[in-house]
Design a protein around this motif. Structure first.
Motif, PDB file in Angstrom:
ATOM      1  N   SER A 118       0.851  -1.187   0.000  1.00 48.22           N
ATOM      2  CA  SER A 118       0.000   0.000   0.000  1.00 48.22           C
ATOM      3  C   SER A 118       0.883   1.231   0.000  1.00 48.22           C
ATOM      4  O   SER A 118       1.732   1.393   0.896  1.00 48.22           O
ATOM      5  CB  SER A 118      -0.900   0.002   1.236  1.00 48.22           C
ATOM      6  OG  SER A 118      -1.397   1.297   1.524  1.00 48.22           O
ATOM      7  N   SER A 119       0.705   2.101  -0.971  1.00 48.55           N
ATOM      8  CA  SER A 119       1.512   3.324  -1.033  1.00 48.55           C
ATOM      9  C   SER A 119       1.255   4.218   0.168  1.00 48.55           C
ATOM     10  O   SER A 119       2.152   4.932   0.627  1.00 48.55           O
ATOM     11  CB  SER A 119       1.225   4.076  -2.332  1.00 48.55           C
ATOM     12  OG  SER A 119       1.695   3.342  -3.438  1.00 48.55           O
ATOM     13  N   ARG A 120       0.025   4.197   0.705  1.00 48.52           N
ATOM     14  CA  ARG A 120      -0.257   5.004   1.895  1.00 48.52           C
ATOM     15  C   ARG A 120       0.506   4.461   3.096  1.00 48.52           C
ATOM     16  O   ARG A 120       1.068   5.217   3.888  1.00 48.52           O
ATOM     17  CB  ARG A 120      -1.749   5.052   2.179  1.00 48.52           C
ATOM     18  CG  ARG A 120      -2.096   5.921   3.397  1.00 48.52           C
ATOM     19  CD  ARG A 120      -3.547   6.316   3.448  1.00 48.52           C
ATOM     20  NE  ARG A 120      -3.911   7.129   2.290  1.00 48.52           N
ATOM     21  CZ  ARG A 120      -5.030   7.831   2.190  1.00 48.52           C
ATOM     22  NH1 ARG A 120      -5.913   7.812   3.177  1.00 48.52           N
ATOM     23  NH2 ARG A 120      -5.294   8.538   1.113  1.00 48.52           N
ATOM     24  N   LEU A 121       0.519   3.147   3.230  1.00 44.37           N
ATOM     25  CA  LEU A 121       1.297   2.544   4.310  1.00 44.37           C
ATOM     26  C   LEU A 121       2.785   2.816   4.121  1.00 44.37           C
ATOM     27  O   LEU A 121       3.493   3.151   5.076  1.00 44.37           O
ATOM     28  CB  LEU A 121       1.044   1.040   4.360  1.00 44.37           C
ATOM     29  CG  LEU A 121       1.842   0.260   5.413  1.00 44.37           C
ATOM     30  CD1 LEU A 121       1.563   0.790   6.814  1.00 44.37           C
ATOM     31  CD2 LEU A 121       1.523  -1.223   5.330  1.00 44.37           C
ATOM     32  N   HIS A 122       3.283   2.687   2.896  1.00 39.93           N
ATOM     33  CA  HIS A 122       4.691   2.986   2.637  1.00 39.93           C
ATOM     34  C   HIS A 122       5.006   4.433   2.982  1.00 39.93           C
ATOM     35  O   HIS A 122       6.057   4.728   3.564  1.00 39.93           O
ATOM     36  CB  HIS A 122       5.029   2.720   1.162  1.00 39.93           C
ATOM     37  CG  HIS A 122       4.973   1.279   0.786  1.00 39.93           C
ATOM     38  ND1 HIS A 122       4.840   0.846  -0.514  1.00 39.93           N
ATOM     39  CD2 HIS A 122       5.023   0.149   1.540  1.00 39.93           C
ATOM     40  CE1 HIS A 122       4.821  -0.473  -0.548  1.00 39.93           C
ATOM     41  NE2 HIS A 122       4.927  -0.920   0.680  1.00 39.93           N
ATOM     42  N   ALA A 123       4.100   5.341   2.629  1.00 37.65           N
ATOM     43  CA  ALA A 123       4.322   6.758   2.936  1.00 37.65           C
ATOM     44  C   ALA A 123       4.392   6.989   4.441  1.00 37.65           C
ATOM     45  O   ALA A 123       5.240   7.747   4.935  1.00 37.65           O
ATOM     46  CB  ALA A 123       3.207   7.603   2.321  1.00 37.65           C
ATOM     47  N   ALA A 124       3.510   6.326   5.192  1.00 38.34           N
ATOM     48  CA  ALA A 124       3.515   6.481   6.648  1.00 38.34           C
ATOM     49  C   ALA A 124       4.783   5.892   7.262  1.00 38.34           C
ATOM     50  O   ALA A 124       5.350   6.454   8.213  1.00 38.34           O
ATOM     51  CB  ALA A 124       2.276   5.825   7.243  1.00 38.34           C
ATOM     52  N   VAL A 182      -7.708   4.423   4.916  1.00 31.32           N
ATOM     53  CA  VAL A 182      -7.594   4.905   6.294  1.00 31.32           C
ATOM     54  C   VAL A 182      -7.193   6.374   6.273  1.00 31.32           C
ATOM     55  O   VAL A 182      -6.259   6.754   5.554  1.00 31.32           O
ATOM     56  CB  VAL A 182      -6.541   4.072   7.064  1.00 31.32           C
ATOM     57  CG1 VAL A 182      -6.294   4.665   8.451  1.00 31.32           C
ATOM     58  CG2 VAL A 182      -6.981   2.631   7.176  1.00 31.32           C
ATOM     59  N   PRO A 183      -7.864   7.239   7.042  1.00 34.74           N
ATOM     60  CA  PRO A 183      -7.460   8.648   7.111  1.00 34.74           C
ATOM     61  C   PRO A 183      -5.983   8.769   7.491  1.00 34.74           C
ATOM     62  O   PRO A 183      -5.463   7.991   8.311  1.00 34.74           O
ATOM     63  CB  PRO A 183      -8.365   9.223   8.208  1.00 34.74           C
ATOM     64  CG  PRO A 183      -9.572   8.350   8.179  1.00 34.74           C
ATOM     65  CD  PRO A 183      -9.066   6.972   7.856  1.00 34.74           C
ATOM     66  N   TRP A 184      -5.329   9.747   6.905  1.00 34.80           N
ATOM     67  CA  TRP A 184      -3.886   9.861   7.042  1.00 34.80           C
ATOM     68  C   TRP A 184      -3.447   9.959   8.502  1.00 34.80           C
ATOM     69  O   TRP A 184      -2.503   9.302   8.923  1.00 34.80           O
ATOM     70  CB  TRP A 184      -3.376  11.050   6.243  1.00 34.80           C
ATOM     71  CG  TRP A 184      -1.905  11.302   6.378  1.00 34.80           C
ATOM     72  CD1 TRP A 184      -1.300  12.397   6.917  1.00 34.80           C
ATOM     73  CD2 TRP A 184      -0.837  10.433   5.969  1.00 34.80           C
ATOM     74  NE1 TRP A 184       0.072  12.273   6.867  1.00 34.80           N
ATOM     75  CE2 TRP A 184       0.378  11.074   6.291  1.00 34.80           C
ATOM     76  CE3 TRP A 184      -0.794   9.168   5.371  1.00 34.80           C
ATOM     77  CZ2 TRP A 184       1.618  10.514   6.028  1.00 34.80           C
ATOM     78  CZ3 TRP A 184       0.452   8.597   5.118  1.00 34.80           C
ATOM     79  CH2 TRP A 184       1.640   9.261   5.444  1.00 34.80           C
ATOM     80  N   ARG A 185      -4.074  10.809   9.300  1.00 31.45           N
ATOM     81  CA  ARG A 185      -3.689  10.970  10.703  1.00 31.45           C
ATOM     82  C   ARG A 185      -3.813   9.638  11.442  1.00 31.45           C
ATOM     83  O   ARG A 185      -2.958   9.275  12.245  1.00 31.45           O
ATOM     84  CB  ARG A 185      -4.557  12.024  11.383  1.00 31.45           C
ATOM     85  CG  ARG A 185      -4.198  13.438  11.034  1.00 31.45           C
ATOM     86  CD  ARG A 185      -2.782  13.771  11.530  1.00 31.45           C
ATOM     87  NE  ARG A 185      -2.035  14.534  10.523  1.00 31.45           N
ATOM     88  CZ  ARG A 185      -0.742  14.576  10.419  1.00 31.45           C
ATOM     89  NH1 ARG A 185      -0.004  13.849  11.226  1.00 31.45           N
ATOM     90  NH2 ARG A 185      -0.142  15.307   9.511  1.00 31.45           N
ATOM     91  N   GLU A 186      -4.862   8.907  11.165  1.00 36.12           N
ATOM     92  CA  GLU A 186      -5.025   7.598  11.794  1.00 36.12           C
ATOM     93  C   GLU A 186      -3.935   6.637  11.331  1.00 36.12           C
ATOM     94  O   GLU A 186      -3.406   5.843  12.116  1.00 36.12           O
ATOM     95  CB  GLU A 186      -6.416   7.031  11.472  1.00 36.12           C
ATOM     96  CG  GLU A 186      -6.703   5.709  12.155  1.00 36.12           C
ATOM     97  CD  GLU A 186      -8.086   5.161  11.831  1.00 36.12           C
ATOM     98  OE1 GLU A 186      -8.332   3.978  12.137  1.00 36.12           O
ATOM     99  OE2 GLU A 186      -8.920   5.905  11.269  1.00 36.12           O
ATOM    100  N   MET A 187      -3.596   6.716  10.051  1.00 38.14           N
ATOM    101  CA  MET A 187      -2.543   5.860   9.510  1.00 38.14           C
ATOM    102  C   MET A 187      -1.216   6.137  10.208  1.00 38.14           C
ATOM    103  O   MET A 187      -0.487   5.211  10.593  1.00 38.14           O
ATOM    104  CB  MET A 187      -2.418   6.117   8.003  1.00 38.14           C
ATOM    105  CG  MET A 187      -1.459   5.190   7.264  1.00 38.14           C
ATOM    106  SD  MET A 187      -2.166   3.562   6.933  1.00 38.14           S
ATOM    107  CE  MET A 187      -1.375   2.606   8.211  1.00 38.14           C
TER     108      MET A 187
END
Length: 295
Positions: free
Chosen positions: A233-239, A278-283
């Protein structure tokens, strides 16, 4: 860039399977296979020792390429030394990726593509004449291992991967230039995601973090391919990149065991959450808690 033909993919797979030893010593079938593999290994090592043009010619023959058949391969930005080829510095990885702007994941995932590229690069004199430390030697020292089989395995891993032994992971980790392209791609997608969620970082910074630990990278993609695809997940990678933002190869590296443990902890959330929604802050909070739990 063109995808390698089915014939070239099959020829490479057949060659690798035939030339790599396998099985237990007390297995008569394995013993027979290993006896047949020995002359193929000796031929390959002899070609390596004769230099780039000889090895390129030998590989053409193994892959069924004509002597003058053109290979659609990108040009490398400059000739490489053996040490920077085996483990490219961050700046060189970026330059290598800049030389591959039209490459697609579907093509980059094929070991035969990289094997063909290596033939073209040797013919273009992109590697120093003494090839042992490029292809046969250990990653860190370049020292050739004691057994011919280990040296041959190193070569196959470097020129594109050894999937029948290492699985799909091999092309993402073992082939240095392929590894550079995939690492940069993950960094690029993560950086784009960071801009979408309002906490932007650059591709260069994302790449620096992922480059900070080669073993951490191998564990990340290893789990992504073999075990827990939910972490693709790119969002997970970003986090993750945001959490480890200070990591750099020449400073605070990326701790491999901790990083893998964090990824596996995060995978437990994937059973109930879709990371991409998932919302970014939560991520960010989920990742921070996973790091704290692991430590």
């Amino acid at each position: 860039m063109k995808a390698p033909s089915h014939a070239h993919r099959e020829r490479l797979s057949t060659w690798q399977t035939a030339a790599v030893q396998t099985g237990r010593k007390d297995d008569k079938h394995a013993t027979a296979h290993n006896e047949r593999a020995k002359p193929l290994q000796d031929e390959l090592v002899a070609a390596v020792k004769k230099g780039p043009q000889a090895l390129a010619s030998y590989m053409r023959g193994q892959l069924g390429l004509g002597v003058r058949q053109e290979i659609d391969a990108p040009e490398l930005p400059r000739p490489l030394t053996s040490s920077e080829y085996r483990d490219p510095p961050l700046a060189l990885e970026s330059d290598l990726c800049g030389a591959l702007p039209d490459l697609t994941p579907a093509i980059a995932a094929q070991p035969a593509f990289w094997a063909l590229c290596h033939i073209a690069w040797m013919e273009a004199e992109c590697f120093e004449p003494r090839l042992d430390p490029f292809f046969l030697g250990a990653k860190v020292t370049g020292k050739v291992p004691a057994t011919t089989d280990a040296a041959v395995r190193n070569l196959f891993r470097r020129i594109g991967g050894l999937p029948h032994v290492r699985g799909k992971l091999s092309v993402l980790v073992d082939c240095p230039i392929s590894c550079a392209w995939w690492r940069h791609r993950v960094a690029r997608l993560a950086a784009a995601e960071s801009k979408r969620v309002g906490e932007p970082f650059s591709v260069e910074d994302a790449h620096r973090v992922l480059h900070a630990g080669s073993d951490a990278w191998a564990r990340l993609v290893g789990d992504s391919v073999r075990r827990i695809t939910v972490v693709n997940s790119s969002r997970l990678h970003a986090a993750l990149i945001a959490e480890y933002f200070d990591a750099a190869r020449d400073g605070r590296g990326l701790p491999a065991k901790e990083f893998q443990a964090v990824v596996r902890e995060l995978a437990t959330f994937g059973k109930t959450l879709c990371f991409d929604t998932v919302p970014w802050r939560e991520m960010r909070e989920i990742v921070a808690r996973a790091v704290a739990t692991t430590r």
